[in-house]
Motif scaffolding. Structure first.
Motif, PDB file in Angstrom:
ATOM      1  N   ASP A  95       0.838  -1.209   0.000  1.00  0.00           N
ATOM      2  CA  ASP A  95       0.000   0.000   0.000  1.00  0.00           C
ATOM      3  C   ASP A  95       0.870   1.254   0.000  1.00  0.00           C
ATOM      4  N   ARG A  96       1.940   1.231   0.784  1.00  0.00           N
ATOM      5  CA  ARG A  96       2.831   2.401   0.841  1.00  0.00           C
ATOM      6  C   ARG A  96       3.546   2.626  -0.491  1.00  0.00           C
TER       7      ARG A  96
ATOM      8  N   GLU B 149       2.474   1.721  -3.413  1.00  0.00           N
ATOM      9  CA  GLU B 149       1.438   2.201  -4.340  1.00  0.00           C
ATOM     10  C   GLU B 149       1.249   3.702  -4.182  1.00  0.00           C
ATOM     11  N   ASP B 150       1.213   4.159  -2.953  1.00  0.00           N
ATOM     12  CA  ASP B 150       1.046   5.587  -2.684  1.00  0.00           C
ATOM     13  C   ASP B 150       2.243   6.398  -3.191  1.00  0.00           C
TER      14      ASP B 150
ATOM     15  N   LYS C 261      -3.887  -8.648  -1.368  1.00  0.00           N
ATOM     16  CA  LYS C 261      -4.005  -8.027  -2.687  1.00  0.00           C
ATOM     17  C   LYS C 261      -2.858  -8.531  -3.545  1.00  0.00           C
TER      18      LYS C 261
ATOM     19  N   TYR D 266      -2.937  -3.274  -7.803  1.00  0.00           N
ATOM     20  CA  TYR D 266      -2.360  -1.959  -7.538  1.00  0.00           C
ATOM     21  C   TYR D 266      -1.952  -1.333  -8.880  1.00  0.00           C
TER      22      TYR D 266
END
Length: 122
Positions: free
Chosen positions: A2-3, A5-6, A46, A51
């Protein structure tokens, strides 16, 4: 994930607009994630495919000169699925998913960040 992806939603590469060793190190893990880690290590919250920035990021790196010919998914899968017999008692090596076919699709990384732009033909 997630990080990452950000981070990749705002800049071309992990350390900014320049391709660095950090990107090489990330690529070798990310390229095998959906084919091996999701199934074998059950990291299936995921997939990389879920992503969009990560997927396009590894597409771009895969399409850089010299990368695709050195990415041997059959070898990667064969190694992982046969080198830990306690995780794969019967030595089954899954056929899919076919991440390599997806990595050959066009990426959108030219639209993110500024300098050092690469395209599929570079």
């Amino acid at each position: 994930l997630d990080r990452l992806e950000d981070i990749l939603s705002n800049q071309r590469y992990l350390a900014g607009d320049q391709f660095t060793e950090a990107d090489v190190r990330a690529f070798v893990t990310l390229v095998r994630f959906d084919e091996v880690y999701v199934v074998y290590f059950k990291t299936n919250k995921k997939r990389i495919f879920d992503y969009p920035n990560l997927m396009n990021y590894i597409r771009e790196i895969y399409q850089m000169e010299g990368v695709a010919p050195t990415t041997h998914m059959d070898h990667i899968k064969g190694h992982y699925y046969s080198s830990h017999p306690h995780l794969n008692i019967f030595g089954v090596i899954p056929i899919g998913p076919n991440v390599i076919a997806d990595l050959m699709k066009e990426h959108n990384r030219n639209d993110i960040g500024g300098a050092n732009k690469r395209t599929k033909s570079n």
